[in-house]
Design an enzyme around this catalytic site. Structure first.
Site, PDB file in Angstrom:
ATOM      1  N   HIS A  56      14.949  36.474  49.696  1.00 24.73           N
ATOM      2  CA  HIS A  56      15.126  35.248  49.400  1.00 24.73           C
ATOM      3  C   HIS A  56      16.786  35.141  49.952  1.00 24.73           C
ATOM      4  O   HIS A  56      17.674  35.696  50.273  1.00 24.73           O
ATOM      5  CB  HIS A  56      14.785  35.377  47.445  1.00 24.73           C
ATOM      6  CG  HIS A  56      16.032  36.072  46.956  1.00 24.73           C
ATOM      7  ND1 HIS A  56      15.788  37.853  47.379  1.00 24.73           N
ATOM      8  CD2 HIS A  56      16.617  35.942  46.802  1.00 24.73           C
ATOM      9  CE1 HIS A  56      17.618  38.803  46.544  1.00 24.73           C
ATOM     10  NE2 HIS A  56      17.905  37.220  46.022  1.00 24.73           N
ATOM     11  N   ASP A  60      23.877  36.453  49.458  1.00 25.06           N
ATOM     12  CA  ASP A  60      24.514  37.978  48.939  1.00 25.06           C
ATOM     13  C   ASP A  60      23.057  38.533  49.993  1.00 25.06           C
ATOM     14  O   ASP A  60      23.018  39.824  50.096  1.00 25.06           O
ATOM     15  CB  ASP A  60      24.164  38.666  48.195  1.00 25.06           C
ATOM     16  CG  ASP A  60      23.979  38.663  46.858  1.00 25.06           C
ATOM     17  OD1 ASP A  60      22.774  37.359  47.010  1.00 25.06           O
ATOM     18  OD2 ASP A  60      23.615  39.432  46.437  1.00 25.06           O
ATOM     19  N   HIS A  61      21.763  37.092  50.414  1.00 23.34           N
ATOM     20  CA  HIS A  61      20.888  37.678  50.785  1.00 23.34           C
ATOM     21  C   HIS A  61      20.729  37.598  52.201  1.00 23.34           C
ATOM     22  O   HIS A  61      19.318  37.889  53.411  1.00 23.34           O
ATOM     23  CB  HIS A  61      19.079  37.653  50.172  1.00 23.34           C
ATOM     24  CG  HIS A  61      20.288  38.606  48.832  1.00 23.34           C
ATOM     25  ND1 HIS A  61      19.193  40.185  49.033  1.00 23.34           N
ATOM     26  CD2 HIS A  61      20.156  38.650  48.094  1.00 23.34           C
ATOM     27  CE1 HIS A  61      20.040  40.404  47.733  1.00 23.34           C
ATOM     28  NE2 HIS A  61      20.116  39.991  46.939  1.00 23.34           N
ATOM     29  N   ASP A 133      15.446  41.736  45.332  1.00 28.21           N
ATOM     30  CA  ASP A 133      16.569  41.157  43.393  1.00 28.21           C
ATOM     31  C   ASP A 133      15.138  41.644  42.241  1.00 28.21           C
ATOM     32  O   ASP A 133      15.343  40.235  41.608  1.00 28.21           O
ATOM     33  CB  ASP A 133      17.115  39.860  43.374  1.00 28.21           C
ATOM     34  CG  ASP A 133      18.587  40.825  44.441  1.00 28.21           C
ATOM     35  OD1 ASP A 133      19.165  41.588  44.564  1.00 28.21           O
ATOM     36  OD2 ASP A 133      19.567  39.468  43.742  1.00 28.21           O
ATOM     37  N   HIS A 171      21.065  45.982  44.915  1.00 29.35           N
ATOM     38  CA  HIS A 171      22.171  46.149  44.263  1.00 29.35           C
ATOM     39  C   HIS A 171      22.335  47.439  43.578  1.00 29.35           C
ATOM     40  O   HIS A 171      21.305  48.498  42.965  1.00 29.35           O
ATOM     41  CB  HIS A 171      22.327  45.528  43.653  1.00 29.35           C
ATOM     42  CG  HIS A 171      22.489  43.906  43.328  1.00 29.35           C
ATOM     43  ND1 HIS A 171      23.774  43.096  44.129  1.00 29.35           N
ATOM     44  CD2 HIS A 171      21.572  42.908  44.188  1.00 29.35           C
ATOM     45  CE1 HIS A 171      22.908  42.076  44.486  1.00 29.35           C
ATOM     46  NE2 HIS A 171      21.988  42.040  44.169  1.00 29.35           N
TER      47      HIS A 171
HETATM   48 FE    FE Z   1      21.185  39.514  45.393  1.00 27.22          FE
HETATM   49 ZN    ZN Z   2      19.503  36.717  44.207  1.00 26.28          ZN
END
Ligand code: FE
Ligand code: ZN
Length: 255
Positions: A56, A60-61, A133, A171
């Site tokens: 996505h 942070d991806h 996520d 995560h």
């Molecule tokens: Fe994330």
């Molecule tokens: Zn995310």
């Protein structure tokens, strides 16, 4: 086993993953949370990056996409429904598409909810899914862009994968998720023992990821919306699974 997986912690609580197709030597980063950490891992393994598989568009991806593409010239494969938000995207994929990665293949599933175009990659031969996520150990992603109905449908796709499928989440949220899970599913014996085990692992600094489908079906409150014990604890006995899921997600947002 056609793929080899290298897992590493990065940023505050992310996991990065590098996978290598044993037959061809192709190497993919699953998302690009931290360019420095990814390059260090590549160096340590002696691997050359050939692909990025994005789940996505969150920074942070996908935030490291362009720096890695610049350095390695790798091919970037990511969600069709977020194509405009994935830096450097080369190949846009969606539900049911088959991604060839070297001699290995992954099936793509659309899992909207956390973001509207989130996808996951299922390597059936390896019994492994990279889930970004969408699902976490005893948790699920926040509903930033999608509805509870969409997320319930997305989680149901993961729940329907073979039970031994390893889930590589993005995560390490497990300990906090366990505390919340116990608050809504207090009489679940598997959850109680898992929460104790997670405390022990985290005290040693051991990752609790990957998890697998079977243990999530037993202990993840977001997959257990139809379980009588959880419904009773929420005062929602007999409600629909989507309603129970939505209420569980609301409570987690305020936990
Ligand atoms: Fe994330
Ligand atoms: Zn995310």
């Amino acid at each position: 086993m056609p793929i080899e997986t290298r897992q590493f912690a990065c940023l505050a609580d992310n996991y990065g993953y590098l996978i290598r197709d044993r037959e061809t030597g192709a190497v993919a980063a699953i998302d690009t949370p931290d360019v420095g950490a990814i390059n260090n891992q590549l160096d340590a393994a002696g691997w050359r990056l050939t692909h990025i598989l994005n789940t996505h568009h969150h920074w942070d991806h996908a935030g490291g996409n362009l720096a890695l593409k610049d350095k390695w010239g790798c091919k970037i494969i990511g969600p069709k429904a977020e194509a405009a938000q994935i830096p450097g995207l080369d190949v846009a994929v969606g539900d049911g598409d088959m991604v060839m990665f070297g001699a290995s293949k992954a099936t793509v599933y659309d899992t909207p909810g956390h973001t509207s175009g989130h996808i996951i990659f299922h390597f059936a031969e390896d019994a492994a899914a990279f889930v970004g996520d969408t699902i976490f150990a005893m948790g699920c992603g926040r509903l930033f862009e999608g509805t509870a109905e969409q997320m319930w449908a997305s989680l149901s796709k993961i729940a329907a994968l073979p039970p031994q499928t390893k889930l590589y989440c993005a995560h390490e949220y497990t300990q906090a998720n366990a505390a919340f899970a116990l608050s809504v599913d207090p009489t679940n014996p598997q959850l109680q023992s898992r929460a104790r085990e997670v405390d022990r692992l985290r005290a040693e600094g051991t990752p609790t990821i990957p998890t697998d489908v079977a243990i999530e079906l037993q202990t993840n409150p977001f997959l257990r919306a139809a379980a009588p014990g959880l419904q009773a604890a929420l005062g929602m006995s007999g409600a629909s699974a989507v309603e129970v899921f939505a209420e569980t997600r609301r409570r987690k947002d305020n936990f």
